[in-house]
Design a protein around this motif. Structure first.
Motif, short mmCIF file in Angstrom:
data_model
loop_
_atom_site.label_atom_id
_atom_site.label_comp_id
_atom_site.label_asym_id
_atom_site.label_seq_id
_atom_site.Cartn_x
_atom_site.Cartn_y
_atom_site.Cartn_z
N ILE A 156 0.87 -1.18 0.00
CA ILE A 156 0.00 0.00 0.00
C ILE A 156 0.91 1.23 0.00
O ILE A 156 1.84 1.33 0.80
N ARG A 157 0.61 2.15 -0.90
CA ARG A 157 1.42 3.36 -1.00
C ARG A 157 0.89 4.39 0.00
O ARG A 157 -0.31 4.62 0.09
N ILE A 158 1.85 5.01 0.71
CA ILE A 158 1.47 6.07 1.65
C ILE A 158 2.31 7.32 1.38
O ILE A 158 3.43 7.24 0.87
N ASN A 159 1.75 8.46 1.74
CA ASN A 159 2.38 9.77 1.64
C ASN A 159 3.11 10.01 0.31
O ASN A 159 2.48 10.04 -0.74
N GLU A 160 4.43 10.15 0.34
CA GLU A 160 5.22 10.51 -0.84
C GLU A 160 5.26 9.40 -1.89
O GLU A 160 5.58 9.65 -3.04
N ALA A 161 4.95 8.16 -1.51
CA ALA A 161 5.01 7.04 -2.45
C ALA A 161 3.82 7.05 -3.43
O ALA A 161 3.86 6.36 -4.44
N ILE A 162 2.79 7.82 -3.13
CA ILE A 162 1.62 7.90 -4.01
C ILE A 162 2.02 8.69 -5.26
O ILE A 162 2.57 9.79 -5.16
N ARG A 163 1.78 8.09 -6.44
CA ARG A 163 2.25 8.69 -7.69
C ARG A 163 1.16 9.42 -8.47
O ARG A 163 1.46 10.18 -9.37
N ALA B 255 -3.51 17.53 9.53
CA ALA B 255 -4.23 16.69 10.51
C ALA B 255 -3.26 15.87 11.35
O ALA B 255 -3.67 15.22 12.32
N GLY B 256 -1.97 15.86 10.97
CA GLY B 256 -0.98 15.08 11.72
C GLY B 256 -1.11 13.59 11.45
O GLY B 256 -0.73 12.77 12.29
N LEU B 257 -1.65 13.23 10.29
CA LEU B 257 -1.86 11.82 9.93
C LEU B 257 -1.19 11.52 8.60
O LEU B 257 -0.51 12.38 8.03
N ASP B 258 -1.38 10.31 8.10
CA ASP B 258 -0.78 9.89 6.84
C ASP B 258 -1.83 9.84 5.75
O ASP B 258 -3.01 9.64 6.00
N LEU B 259 -1.38 10.00 4.50
CA LEU B 259 -2.23 9.85 3.33
C LEU B 259 -2.01 8.44 2.80
O LEU B 259 -0.90 8.09 2.42
N ILE B 260 -3.06 7.61 2.81
CA ILE B 260 -2.95 6.20 2.42
C ILE B 260 -3.80 5.96 1.19
O ILE B 260 -4.98 6.29 1.16
N GLU B 261 -3.17 5.37 0.18
CA GLU B 261 -3.89 5.05 -1.06
C GLU B 261 -4.71 3.79 -0.83
O GLU B 261 -4.17 2.70 -0.65
N ILE B 262 -6.05 3.94 -0.81
CA ILE B 262 -6.95 2.82 -0.50
C ILE B 262 -7.29 2.04 -1.77
O ILE B 262 -7.25 0.82 -1.79
N SER B 263 -7.65 2.74 -2.82
CA SER B 263 -8.08 2.10 -4.06
C SER B 263 -7.29 2.68 -5.23
O SER B 263 -7.72 3.63 -5.87
N ASP C 211 -4.21 7.33 10.40
CA ASP C 211 -2.98 6.99 11.10
C ASP C 211 -2.49 5.66 10.54
O ASP C 211 -3.20 4.65 10.62
N TRP C 212 -1.30 5.62 9.97
CA TRP C 212 -0.77 4.42 9.30
C TRP C 212 -0.67 3.24 10.26
O TRP C 212 -1.04 2.11 9.93
N GLY C 213 -0.23 3.45 11.48
CA GLY C 213 -0.11 2.37 12.46
C GLY C 213 -1.46 1.73 12.78
O GLY C 213 -1.60 0.51 12.80
N LYS C 214 -2.47 2.58 13.01
CA LYS C 214 -3.81 2.08 13.28
C LYS C 214 -4.37 1.32 12.09
O LYS C 214 -5.01 0.28 12.24
#
Length: 170
Positions: A6-13, A42-50, A62-65
């Motif tokens: 799963i791509r998060i933050n800067e890895a999202i292209r 927000a102090g959280l991560d951007l996670i690519e869901i779909s 939150d990436w850990g959660k």
């Protein structure tokens, strides 16, 4: 779930993303930099869901959660996957009414646990000449179980056994 990373933050292209806030609110279609800024605010991560959607869907979490929740879901799915099993109960043709009720109680408990049950009437010696007794026994058993079970497989003769498979009504 899938095993793709799963791509998060800067890895999202993707240049454009449909962004969902951590509380589930739709933020709309934002550029990658705007979405990252929102996540940072927000102090959280951007996670690519779909990633395959057009535009890709990203969520601010939150990436850990998120990772913890995902492993819990996988464990729950694995637990559910192996729950359904085929159980077997053997009935002799000369079974008494009380013994039959005890066996049917056991079948009910298997059905409540989500298992399918193969009910077998076995023939000994010359009982093979009276196969209709086996059919009568299985009909009696299924009629007594009709409140919680349905026939999944019709009666079948296999050697000296006449079997039927029942499953829960739910």
């Amino acid at each position: 779930m899938n095993n793709k990373p799963i791509r998060i933050n800067e890895a999202i292209r993707a240049p454009q993303l449909r962004v969902i806030a951590h509380d589930g609110a739709q933020l709309g279609i934002l550029s990658r930099s705007e979405a990252l800024a929102q996540a940072e605010k927000a102090g959280l991560d951007l996670i690519e869901i779909s990633p395959n959607a057009v535009p890709p869907v990203a969520k601010i979490l939150d990436w850990g959660k998120f990772k913890y929740q995902r492993t819990k879901d996988q464990q729950r799915n694995r637990k559910k996957a192996k729950a359904s099993e085929l159980k077997q109960i053997r009935l002799g043709l000369k079974i008494s009414t009380n013994d039959l009720e005890i066996k049917l109680r056991k079948i009910r408990s298997f059905l409540e646990e989500g298992h399918k049950v193969k009910v077998m009437a076995f023939f000994r010696g010359r009982e093979m000449a009276h196969q209709e007794l086996g059919y009568e026994l299985l009909n009696k058993a299924t009629s007594m179980l009709s409140d919680c079970a349905v026939i999944d497989q019709k009666p079948q003769m296999a050697g000296r056994n006449l079997s039927i498979v029942v499953r829960s009504k739910q």
